[in-house]
Design a protein around this motif. Structure first.
Motif, PDB file in Angstrom:
ATOM      1  N   LEU A  12      27.789  53.214  75.019  1.00 20.11           N
ATOM      2  CA  LEU A  12      28.351  53.877  73.841  1.00 20.11           C
ATOM      3  C   LEU A  12      29.739  54.432  74.161  1.00 20.11           C
ATOM      4  CD1 LEU A  12      27.685  54.775  70.919  1.00 20.11           C
ATOM      5  CD2 LEU A  12      26.787  56.888  71.893  1.00 20.11           C
ATOM      6  N   PRO A  13      30.837  53.741  73.703  1.00 24.92           N
ATOM      7  CA  PRO A  13      32.186  54.290  73.901  1.00 24.92           C
ATOM      8  C   PRO A  13      32.483  55.376  72.868  1.00 24.92           C
ATOM      9  CG  PRO A  13      32.303  52.134  72.842  1.00 24.92           C
ATOM     10  CD  PRO A  13      30.856  52.391  73.120  1.00 24.92           C
ATOM     11  N   LEU A  14      33.049  56.494  73.314  1.00 23.76           N
ATOM     12  CA  LEU A  14      33.362  57.611  72.438  1.00 23.76           C
ATOM     13  C   LEU A  14      34.784  58.102  72.718  1.00 23.76           C
ATOM     14  CD1 LEU A  14      30.015  59.612  72.821  1.00 23.76           C
ATOM     15  CD2 LEU A  14      30.697  58.197  70.866  1.00 23.76           C
ATOM     16  N   LYS A  15      35.361  58.768  71.703  1.00 20.39           N
ATOM     17  CA  LYS A  15      36.716  59.305  71.823  1.00 20.39           C
ATOM     18  C   LYS A  15      36.682  60.786  71.474  1.00 20.39           C
ATOM     19  CE  LYS A  15      39.982  56.595  70.442  1.00 20.39           C
ATOM     20  NZ  LYS A  15      40.682  56.278  71.715  1.00 20.39           N
ATOM     21  N   LEU A  16      37.436  61.606  72.217  1.00 19.64           N
ATOM     22  CA  LEU A  16      37.479  63.035  71.977  1.00 19.64           C
ATOM     23  C   LEU A  16      38.797  63.595  72.495  1.00 19.64           C
ATOM     24  CD1 LEU A  16      35.176  64.771  74.597  1.00 19.64           C
ATOM     25  CD2 LEU A  16      35.476  62.323  74.536  1.00 19.64           C
ATOM     26  N   LEU A  17      39.060  64.858  72.176  1.00 21.89           N
ATOM     27  CA  LEU A  17      40.254  65.535  72.677  1.00 21.89           C
ATOM     28  C   LEU A  17      39.932  67.000  72.918  1.00 21.89           C
ATOM     29  CD1 LEU A  17      41.698  67.433  70.241  1.00 21.89           C
ATOM     30  CD2 LEU A  17      42.260  65.198  69.354  1.00 21.89           C
ATOM     31  N   SER A  18      40.797  67.635  73.706  1.00 22.72           N
ATOM     32  CA  SER A  18      40.606  69.045  74.034  1.00 22.72           C
ATOM     33  C   SER A  18      41.788  69.853  73.526  1.00 22.72           C
ATOM     34  CB  SER A  18      40.461  69.219  75.541  1.00 22.72           C
ATOM     35  OG  SER A  18      40.367  70.583  75.875  1.00 22.72           O
ATOM     36  N   SER A  19      41.496  71.020  72.977  1.00 23.96           N
ATOM     37  CA  SER A  19      42.536  71.908  72.464  1.00 23.96           C
ATOM     38  C   SER A  19      42.816  73.088  73.395  1.00 23.96           C
ATOM     39  CB  SER A  19      42.124  72.437  71.078  1.00 23.96           C
ATOM     40  OG  SER A  19      40.898  73.145  71.165  1.00 23.96           O
ATOM     41  N   VAL A  20      42.138  73.109  74.537  1.00 23.69           N
ATOM     42  CA  VAL A  20      42.298  74.206  75.492  1.00 23.69           C
ATOM     43  C   VAL A  20      42.542  73.616  76.873  1.00 23.69           C
ATOM     44  CG1 VAL A  20      41.206  76.251  76.516  1.00 23.69           C
ATOM     45  CG2 VAL A  20      40.769  75.677  74.113  1.00 23.69           C
ATOM     46  N   GLN A  21      43.470  74.222  77.616  1.00 18.82           N
ATOM     47  CA  GLN A  21      43.759  73.767  78.970  1.00 18.82           C
ATOM     48  C   GLN A  21      42.681  74.231  79.947  1.00 18.82           C
ATOM     49  OE1 GLN A  21      47.976  74.004  80.357  1.00 18.82           O
ATOM     50  NE2 GLN A  21      48.293  75.206  78.498  1.00 18.82           N
ATOM     51  N   GLY A  22      42.740  73.623  81.137  1.00 20.98           N
ATOM     52  CA  GLY A  22      41.818  74.017  82.195  1.00 20.98           C
ATOM     53  C   GLY A  22      40.658  73.044  82.348  1.00 20.98           C
ATOM     54  N   LEU A  23      39.661  73.479  83.105  1.00 21.48           N
ATOM     55  CA  LEU A  23      38.469  72.658  83.331  1.00 21.48           C
ATOM     56  C   LEU A  23      37.502  72.880  82.176  1.00 21.48           C
ATOM     57  CD1 LEU A  23      37.321  70.729  85.491  1.00 21.48           C
ATOM     58  CD2 LEU A  23      36.075  72.672  86.444  1.00 21.48           C
ATOM     59  N   GLN A  24      37.322  71.846  81.366  1.00 16.02           N
ATOM     60  CA  GLN A  24      36.521  71.958  80.147  1.00 16.02           C
ATOM     61  C   GLN A  24      35.240  71.143  80.254  1.00 16.02           C
ATOM     62  OE1 GLN A  24      37.427  74.158  77.944  1.00 16.02           O
ATOM     63  NE2 GLN A  24      39.343  74.544  79.054  1.00 16.02           N
ATOM     64  N   SER A  25      34.170  71.712  79.716  1.00 13.94           N
ATOM     65  CA  SER A  25      32.869  71.055  79.729  1.00 13.94           C
ATOM     66  C   SER A  25      32.666  70.261  78.450  1.00 13.94           C
ATOM     67  CB  SER A  25      31.759  72.099  79.876  1.00 13.94           C
ATOM     68  OG  SER A  25      30.492  71.484  79.861  1.00 13.94           O
ATOM     69  N   ILE A  26      32.199  69.029  78.617  1.00 12.56           N
ATOM     70  CA  ILE A  26      31.945  68.159  77.458  1.00 12.56           C
ATOM     71  C   ILE A  26      30.528  68.415  76.975  1.00 12.56           C
ATOM     72  CG2 ILE A  26      31.725  65.766  76.691  1.00 12.56           C
ATOM     73  CD1 ILE A  26      33.885  65.047  78.681  1.00 12.56           C
ATOM     74  N   SER A  27      30.429  68.874  75.729  1.00 17.30           N
ATOM     75  CA  SER A  27      29.132  69.210  75.134  1.00 17.30           C
ATOM     76  C   SER A  27      29.114  68.780  73.678  1.00 17.30           C
ATOM     77  CB  SER A  27      28.879  70.724  75.227  1.00 17.30           C
ATOM     78  OG  SER A  27      28.906  71.165  76.563  1.00 17.30           O
ATOM     79  N   GLY A  28      27.927  68.885  73.080  1.00 20.25           N
ATOM     80  CA  GLY A  28      27.820  68.704  71.636  1.00 20.25           C
ATOM     81  C   GLY A  28      27.278  67.379  71.162  1.00 20.25           C
ATOM     82  N   LEU A  29      26.658  66.586  72.032  1.00 16.19           N
ATOM     83  CA  LEU A  29      26.054  65.324  71.586  1.00 16.19           C
ATOM     84  C   LEU A  29      24.586  65.556  71.235  1.00 16.19           C
ATOM     85  CD1 LEU A  29      27.457  62.560  73.980  1.00 16.19           C
ATOM     86  CD2 LEU A  29      28.090  63.027  71.616  1.00 16.19           C
ATOM     87  N   ARG A  30      24.177  64.954  70.099  1.00 15.98           N
ATOM     88  CA  ARG A  30      22.797  65.066  69.636  1.00 15.98           C
ATOM     89  C   ARG A  30      22.274  63.672  69.280  1.00 15.98           C
ATOM     90  NH1 ARG A  30      24.113  69.096  71.578  1.00 15.98           N
ATOM     91  NH2 ARG A  30      24.230  71.190  70.665  1.00 15.98           N
ATOM     92  N   LEU A  31      21.089  63.353  69.778  1.00 11.08           N
ATOM     93  CA  LEU A  31      20.427  62.091  69.458  1.00 11.08           C
ATOM     94  C   LEU A  31      19.124  62.400  68.740  1.00 11.08           C
ATOM     95  CD1 LEU A  31      20.920  60.082  72.770  1.00 11.08           C
ATOM     96  CD2 LEU A  31      22.037  59.626  70.585  1.00 11.08           C
ATOM     97  N   THR A  32      18.928  61.782  67.574  1.00 12.57           N
ATOM     98  CA  THR A  32      17.720  62.006  66.782  1.00 12.57           C
ATOM     99  C   THR A  32      16.945  60.714  66.651  1.00 12.57           C
ATOM    100  OG1 THR A  32      18.802  63.764  65.516  1.00 12.57           O
ATOM    101  CG2 THR A  32      16.819  62.781  64.568  1.00 12.57           C
ATOM    102  N   ASP A  33      15.657  60.772  66.988  1.00 13.35           N
ATOM    103  CA  ASP A  33      14.759  59.632  66.806  1.00 13.35           C
ATOM    104  C   ASP A  33      14.166  59.739  65.406  1.00 13.35           C
ATOM    105  OD1 ASP A  33      12.986  57.565  66.963  1.00 13.35           O
ATOM    106  OD2 ASP A  33      11.616  58.556  68.365  1.00 13.35           O
ATOM    107  N   THR A  34      14.548  58.808  64.528  1.00 10.28           N
ATOM    108  CA  THR A  34      14.109  58.895  63.132  1.00 10.28           C
ATOM    109  C   THR A  34      12.621  58.608  62.979  1.00 10.28           C
ATOM    110  OG1 THR A  34      14.716  56.573  62.749  1.00 10.28           O
ATOM    111  CG2 THR A  34      16.397  58.234  62.302  1.00 10.28           C
TER     112      THR A  34
END
Length: 391
Positions: free
Chosen positions: A344-366
C-alpha cells in the motif's frame, strides 16, 4: 604421581592428568607477559600435577600406567578404566584384552580420552586383576575423584523486527579463573532462517573482528555477540508460519585455555517468544530517513492478514497535530485471504520540524465491523530546507 595399595605388593597404578604446577612461580617469572601467565609459558614448562579444574565441553585425558614393582612375573593382567558420573558409567579403556604376562620392573600403559558432557562429580575407577606365579588371582581398584565445572555463562536476548527479521544478542561470560581464547562463536539457525553475523567491521575486502585480532576473554569478562536471522524466501511470505516459529537455532562455542586445551559447547535450541501481530499486521517496507517541512513524501506499507479468515478491509487516515495524510480516507482495499499480503503506497507531509511519529492509520474489517488502529508506526526526521545559514 604414584598411588599404592599396601594390601597388594605386586602392582601399582600411576595416573597423570591435567592441572597447573608452579602457578605462583609463573607469575614471578620475568619471561612471561604480565596478565597472561596462564597462556605464556616463558622459560618454565608447567606440567600437570593433579586433576585440577576440568570444565564442561573439554576433553578429559589421562595416562594410566600399571607397574610391576615385585621380583616375580605376573600373568593374565587385565586393566580397566571406567568413568562414573551421576547418571552413567562409561568404559574408557582403549583395549579390554588380557595381557599374558608382565615381567618385573615392566609396565602396561594406556591413554584414555573422554569429552566431558556433564557437570558435577566424576570418579575415574581404575581396576586391575592379575594372577601370581602361585596361581592366586588378585584384584584391586583405585578411585580418582574430580569435579567438572561450568566454564561459560551464556545469556540471550531477542528482538523481533517488523520486517520478520530476528536479532539475537548472546552474552558470553568467562566464569573460569584463566583467560580464554575464543576460537569460534557461531549461530546454527533453524531450517526456516538464514543467519548473518554482525560481529565484524568491513575494512576494504576483508572484515575485521569487533573484538580485535587477539580474541582473549579474561576471567569474569563478558562479551556480546550479535546475529541477524532472516526468514528464507520460501517461508517469508507465509505470515502464519513465521508468526508461530519460536525455535531460532543453537550457539556453537569453541575456545582454548592454558596449554592449548580445546573446549566446545553447544547450547540447546534457543527459543524466542512468538510475536503477537493480532489479526492484521501492518509493517513498513519503505520510508525516507529525512523529509522537508511541508513537502509531501511517500511511504509504502505492507498489510498482512494473520487470521484464519478472509477480510474485507477499508483504510481510514486520521491527521495528527504534525502529520497530514494526502489522499482519500475511507478507501476500499478489497478482500484479503488468510496469510495473504498487499502493498500500500501512501503520501503524507509534516507541518512541524523535528523527529515526528507517523500515526493515524485505521483498518476496518467490514465483515466483522472490527477496527484496527495503528499509531507510532515509525519516525521520520523533518527539516526546513529554507533556513539560511548565519554568517
Amino acid at each position: 604421581m604414584r598411588y599404592s595399595n599396601k594390601a597388594v605388593s605386586n602392582l601399582y597404578v600411576c595416573v597423570h592428568s591435567t592441572g597447573d604446577l608452579f602457578g605462583r612461580l609463573m607469575k614471578e617469572d620475568p619471561s612471561t607477559i604480565k596478565g597472561a601467565e596462564a597462556l605464556m609459558l616463558g622459560e618454565m614448562l608447567t606440567l600437570p600435577q593433579n586433576f585440577g579444574n576440568i570444565f564442561l565441553g573439554e576433553t578429559f585425558s589421562s595416562y594410566i600406567s600399571v607397574h610391576n614393582d615385585s621380583t616375580q612375573e605376573v600373568k593374565d593382567i587385565l586393566v580397566k578404566a571406567d568413568l562414573q558420573t551421576s547418571s552413567q558409567r562409561l568404559n574408557l579403556s582403549a583395549s579390554n584384552n588380557t595381557v599374558t604376562e608382565l615381567k618385573p620392573e615392566s609396565c602396561i600403559d594406556d591413554v584414555i580420552h573422554h569429552e566431558v558432557k556433564e557437570i558435577g562429580t566424576h570418579i575415574l575407577v581404575c581396576a586391575v586383576s592379575y594372577t601370581t606365579q602361585a596361581g592366586e588371582k588378585l584384584y584391586f581398584r583405585k578411585f580418582f575423584k574430580f569435579q567438572v565445572l561450568k566454564p561459560l555463562d551464556v545469556k540471550t536476548k531477542f528482538y523481533n523486527a517488523e520486517t520478520d527479521e530476528v536479532f539475537l544478542e548472546a552474552q558470553i561470560q568467562n566464569i573460569t579463573t584463566s583467560p580464554m581464547f575464543m576460537e569460534k562463536v557461531s549461530l546454527e539457525p533453524s531450517m526456516m532462517y538464514n543467519v548473518t553475523e554482525l560481529n565484524t567491521v568491513e575494512t576494504g575486502d576483508e572484515g575485521t573482528s569487533t573484538f580485535g585480532k587477539m580474541s582473549y576473554l579474561q576471567p569474569m569478562d563478558t562479551r556480546q555477540y550479535l546475529y541477524c536471522l532472516k526468514p528464507k524466501s520460501e517461508f517469508a511470505e507465509k505470515a502464519g508460519v513465521i508468526k508461530g516459529v519460536t525455535v531460532i537455532g543453537k550457539l556453537d562455542i569453541v575456545w582454548k585455555t592454558n596449554l592449548g586445551e580445546k573446549g566446545r559447547l553447544q547450547t540447546s535450541q534457543l527459543q524466542r517468544m512468538a510475536p503477537g501481530y493480532g489479526d492484521v499486521r501492518l509493517s513498513l517496507e519503505m520510508i525516507p530517513d529525512t523529509v522537508n517541512l511541508e513537502e509531501p513524501f511517500d511511504i509504502t506499507c505492507k498489510i498482512t492478514n494473520c487470521s484464519e479468515r478472509t477480510m474485507d478491509l477499508v483504510l481510514e487516515m486520521c491527521n495528527t497535530r504534525s502529520i497530514h495524510w494526502c489522499g482519500v480516507s475511507g478507501r476500499q482495499l478489497g478482500k484479503v485471504s488468510p496469510s495473504a499480503s498487499l502493498s500500500l503506497p501512501l503520501k503524507l507531509l509534516s507541518s512541524v520540524q523535528g523527529l515526528q511519529s507517523i500515526s493515524g492509520l485505521r483498518l476496518t474489517d467490514t465483515f466483522l465491523k472490527r477496527t484496527y488502529e495503528y499509531d507510532d508506526i515509525a519516525q521520520v526526521c523533518v527539516v526546513c530546507p529554507y533556513m539560511s545559514r548565519e554568517s
